[in-house]
Design a protein around this motif. Structure first.
Motif, PDB file in Angstrom:
ATOM      1  N   TYR A  33       7.711   2.146  -6.083  1.00 40.97           N
ATOM      2  CA  TYR A  33       7.035   0.859  -5.985  1.00 40.97           C
ATOM      3  C   TYR A  33       6.377   0.478  -7.315  1.00 40.97           C
ATOM      4  CZ  TYR A  33       7.206   1.717  -0.932  1.00 40.97           C
ATOM      5  OH  TYR A  33       7.624   1.973   0.355  1.00 40.97           O
ATOM      6  N   TYR A  35       3.054  -1.923  -8.258  1.00 39.23           N
ATOM      7  CA  TYR A  35       1.910  -2.706  -7.802  1.00 39.23           C
ATOM      8  C   TYR A  35       1.189  -3.286  -9.016  1.00 39.23           C
ATOM      9  CZ  TYR A  35       2.105  -0.640  -3.078  1.00 39.23           C
ATOM     10  OH  TYR A  35       2.481  -0.258  -1.811  1.00 39.23           O
ATOM     11  N   GLN A  37      -2.615  -4.799 -10.305  1.00 38.35           N
ATOM     12  CA  GLN A  37      -4.042  -4.851  -9.983  1.00 38.35           C
ATOM     13  C   GLN A  37      -4.769  -5.679 -11.032  1.00 38.35           C
ATOM     14  OE1 GLN A  37      -6.438  -1.203 -10.187  1.00 38.35           O
ATOM     15  NE2 GLN A  37      -7.623  -1.879  -8.404  1.00 38.35           N
ATOM     16  N   GLY A  40     -11.173  -6.057 -10.580  1.00 41.54           N
ATOM     17  CA  GLY A  40     -12.004  -6.177  -9.384  1.00 41.54           C
ATOM     18  C   GLY A  40     -11.252  -6.463  -8.109  1.00 41.54           C
ATOM     19  N   ALA A  41      -9.944  -6.398  -8.158  1.00 40.38           N
ATOM     20  CA  ALA A  41      -9.147  -6.757  -6.983  1.00 40.38           C
ATOM     21  C   ALA A  41      -8.399  -5.545  -6.441  1.00 40.38           C
ATOM     22  CB  ALA A  41      -8.152  -7.867  -7.345  1.00 40.38           C
ATOM     23  N   GLY A  42      -7.753  -5.764  -5.297  1.00 40.56           N
ATOM     24  CA  GLY A  42      -6.920  -4.727  -4.707  1.00 40.56           C
ATOM     25  C   GLY A  42      -5.559  -4.678  -5.367  1.00 40.56           C
ATOM     26  N   LEU A  43      -4.654  -3.937  -4.763  1.00 41.48           N
ATOM     27  CA  LEU A  43      -3.312  -3.802  -5.314  1.00 41.48           C
ATOM     28  C   LEU A  43      -2.357  -4.766  -4.619  1.00 41.48           C
ATOM     29  CD1 LEU A  43      -4.652  -1.071  -6.152  1.00 41.48           C
ATOM     30  CD2 LEU A  43      -2.349  -0.140  -6.134  1.00 41.48           C
ATOM     31  N   LEU A  45       1.476  -5.727  -3.997  1.00 41.03           N
ATOM     32  CA  LEU A  45       2.838  -5.209  -4.087  1.00 41.03           C
ATOM     33  C   LEU A  45       3.709  -6.209  -4.834  1.00 41.03           C
ATOM     34  CD1 LEU A  45       5.008  -3.140  -3.251  1.00 41.03           C
ATOM     35  CD2 LEU A  45       5.342  -4.508  -1.181  1.00 41.03           C
ATOM     36  N   TYR A  48       9.830  -3.163  -4.977  1.00 37.83           N
ATOM     37  CA  TYR A  48      10.111  -1.753  -4.749  1.00 37.83           C
ATOM     38  C   TYR A  48      11.615  -1.560  -4.829  1.00 37.83           C
ATOM     39  CZ  TYR A  48      11.296  -3.283  -0.014  1.00 37.83           C
ATOM     40  OH  TYR A  48      11.852  -3.922   1.062  1.00 37.83           O
ATOM     41  N   PHE A  88       0.816  -0.424 -11.734  1.00 36.97           N
ATOM     42  CA  PHE A  88       0.957   0.953 -11.264  1.00 36.97           C
ATOM     43  C   PHE A  88       2.349   1.165 -10.701  1.00 36.97           C
ATOM     44  CE2 PHE A  88      -3.338   2.521 -11.512  1.00 36.97           C
ATOM     45  CZ  PHE A  88      -4.136   1.405 -11.381  1.00 36.97           C
ATOM     46  N   GLN A  98       2.973   9.257   1.862  1.00 33.71           N
ATOM     47  CA  GLN A  98       1.833   8.788   1.070  1.00 33.71           C
ATOM     48  C   GLN A  98       2.295   8.527  -0.356  1.00 33.71           C
ATOM     49  OE1 GLN A  98       2.099  11.857   2.375  1.00 33.71           O
ATOM     50  NE2 GLN A  98       1.070  13.411   1.144  1.00 33.71           N
ATOM     51  N   LEU A  99       1.597   7.617  -1.008  1.00 23.53           N
ATOM     52  CA  LEU A  99       1.973   7.199  -2.346  1.00 23.53           C
ATOM     53  C   LEU A  99       1.297   8.076  -3.392  1.00 23.53           C
ATOM     54  CD1 LEU A  99       1.736   3.323  -1.899  1.00 23.53           C
ATOM     55  CD2 LEU A  99       3.781   4.747  -1.873  1.00 23.53           C
ATOM     56  N   PHE A 101       0.480   7.820  -7.295  1.00 20.95           N
ATOM     57  CA  PHE A 101       0.394   6.778  -8.303  1.00 20.95           C
ATOM     58  C   PHE A 101       0.350   7.337  -9.709  1.00 20.95           C
ATOM     59  CE2 PHE A 101      -0.390   2.767  -6.124  1.00 20.95           C
ATOM     60  CZ  PHE A 101      -0.706   3.192  -4.850  1.00 20.95           C
ATOM     61  N   GLY A 102       0.909   6.573 -10.646  1.00 16.47           N
ATOM     62  CA  GLY A 102       0.640   6.818 -12.046  1.00 16.47           C
ATOM     63  C   GLY A 102      -0.756   6.329 -12.394  1.00 16.47           C
ATOM     64  N   SER A 103      -1.146   6.544 -13.620  1.00 14.45           N
ATOM     65  CA  SER A 103      -2.503   6.179 -14.045  1.00 14.45           C
ATOM     66  C   SER A 103      -2.640   4.697 -14.367  1.00 14.45           C
ATOM     67  CB  SER A 103      -2.920   7.002 -15.263  1.00 14.45           C
ATOM     68  OG  SER A 103      -1.947   6.865 -16.276  1.00 14.45           O
TER      69      SER A 103
ATOM     70  N   TYR B  35      -7.126   5.660   0.080  1.00 12.78           N
ATOM     71  CA  TYR B  35      -6.978   6.125  -1.296  1.00 12.78           C
ATOM     72  C   TYR B  35      -8.305   5.919  -2.017  1.00 12.78           C
ATOM     73  CZ  TYR B  35      -1.902   5.788  -0.529  1.00 12.78           C
ATOM     74  OH  TYR B  35      -0.629   5.940  -0.048  1.00 12.78           O
ATOM     75  N   PHE B  91      -9.694   2.271  -1.307  1.00 12.41           N
ATOM     76  CA  PHE B  91      -8.726   1.311  -0.791  1.00 12.41           C
ATOM     77  C   PHE B  91      -8.079   1.858   0.473  1.00 12.41           C
ATOM     78  CE2 PHE B  91      -8.598  -1.734  -4.187  1.00 12.41           C
ATOM     79  CZ  PHE B  91      -8.958  -1.018  -5.314  1.00 12.41           C
ATOM     80  N   GLY B 104      -5.589  -3.321   1.098  1.00 11.97           N
ATOM     81  CA  GLY B 104      -6.747  -4.182   1.231  1.00 11.97           C
ATOM     82  C   GLY B 104      -7.408  -4.398  -0.129  1.00 11.97           C
ATOM     83  N   PRO B 105      -8.466  -5.231  -0.174  1.00 11.04           N
ATOM     84  CA  PRO B 105      -9.126  -5.548  -1.442  1.00 11.04           C
ATOM     85  C   PRO B 105     -10.020  -4.430  -1.965  1.00 11.04           C
ATOM     86  CG  PRO B 105     -10.212  -6.667   0.346  1.00 11.04           C
ATOM     87  CD  PRO B 105      -9.020  -6.005   0.942  1.00 11.04           C
ATOM     88  N   ARG B 108     -16.019  -1.160  -3.177  1.00 14.08           N
ATOM     89  CA  ARG B 108     -16.537  -0.512  -4.375  1.00 14.08           C
ATOM     90  C   ARG B 108     -17.889   0.115  -4.059  1.00 14.08           C
ATOM     91  NH1 ARG B 108     -12.614  -3.658  -5.249  1.00 14.08           N
ATOM     92  NH2 ARG B 108     -11.303  -3.393  -7.081  1.00 14.08           N
TER      93      ARG B 108
END
Lengths: 111, 112
Positions: A33, A35, A37, A40-43, A45, A48, A88, A98-99, A101-103, B35, B91, B104-105, B108
């Motif tokens: 995948y 993603y 970011q 201040g936000a989520g991921l 998608l 993939y 990411f 489960q995922l 992730f890279g850095s 996560y 998350f 989700g968002p 924090r």
């Protein structure tokens, strides 16, 4: 254990193509995948690819997978300032999928 | 169709207090993943739950952390006696099965 690695930073000029690279170690990965970011936000998608595919294209995004070398890349055509974010890559493996992730790669788009 | 919801978005706790983080899955999703993202790092898997069951908690710290996903209501990640090192973005991601996860968002958490 599994490991996913990415370069940390990439700068490109607006209008150029960006290529973000990723390597992974788990040969049992089924899906990989990308993603995005923003601060201040989520991921979000982006796209993939299934592990039996070599390439997937979705509008400005092209994903290339070299399963032999365990190398994944994301190409963004005509990069815009709104593409500036952290990208990411992640692979899904294990019974729980489960995922891992890279850095993350910080993409900066210069005007 | 609402996406994955998390609350609160920001949480401040003093050392020794408890933190409760909530995750409401997308409609039709019964699989929840938590996560943690430490500053300047990628996300690390903590726990995978289905309704009323913990399936995989291999990424959870052995002490002070627990998670649940009750039959009714959101999934909850609970951190007891928080320490400064718990400061991070948490998350949750949900899926309809063992396929694409939607995030989700995040919450924090800042521990003073």
């Amino acid at each position: 254990g599994e490991d996913v690695e990415q370069s940390l930073f990439l700068s490109v000029r607006e209008g150029d193509s960006s290529v973000i690279n990723c390597t992974y170690t788990d040969s049992s990965s089924t899906y990989l995948y990308w993603y995005k970011q923003e601060p201040g936000a989520g991921l979000q998608l982006l796209t993939y690819i299934f592990s039996n595919m070599d390439m997937k294209q979705d509008q400005r995004l092209t994903v290339l997978l070299n399963k032999k070398d365990k190398h994944l890349s994301l190409r963004i055509a005509d990069t815009q300032t709104g593409d500036s974010a952290i990208y990411f890559c992640a692979d899904a493996s294990g019974s729980a999928r489960q995922l891992t992730f890279g850095s993350g790669t910080q993409l900066t788009v210069l005007p | 169709n609402a996406g994955v919801m998390q609350n609160p978005r920001h949480l401040v706790r003093r050392r020794g207090q408890e933190a409760r983080l909530r995750c409401s899955p997308m409609k039709g999703h019964s699989h929840v993943y938590w996560y943690r993202q430490l500053p300047e790092e990628g996300l690390k898997f903590m726990v995978y739950l289905q309704k009323e069951n913990i399936i995989d908690e291999s990424g959870m710290p052995k002490e002070r952390f627990s998670a649940e996903f009750p039959k009714e209501g959101p999934s909850i990640l609970r951190i007891q006696q928080v320490v400064r090192g718990d400061s991070a973005a948490y998350f949750c991601a949900t899926s309809a099965g063992t396929d694409t996860q939607y995030f989700g968002p995040g919450t924090r958490l800042t521990v003073l």
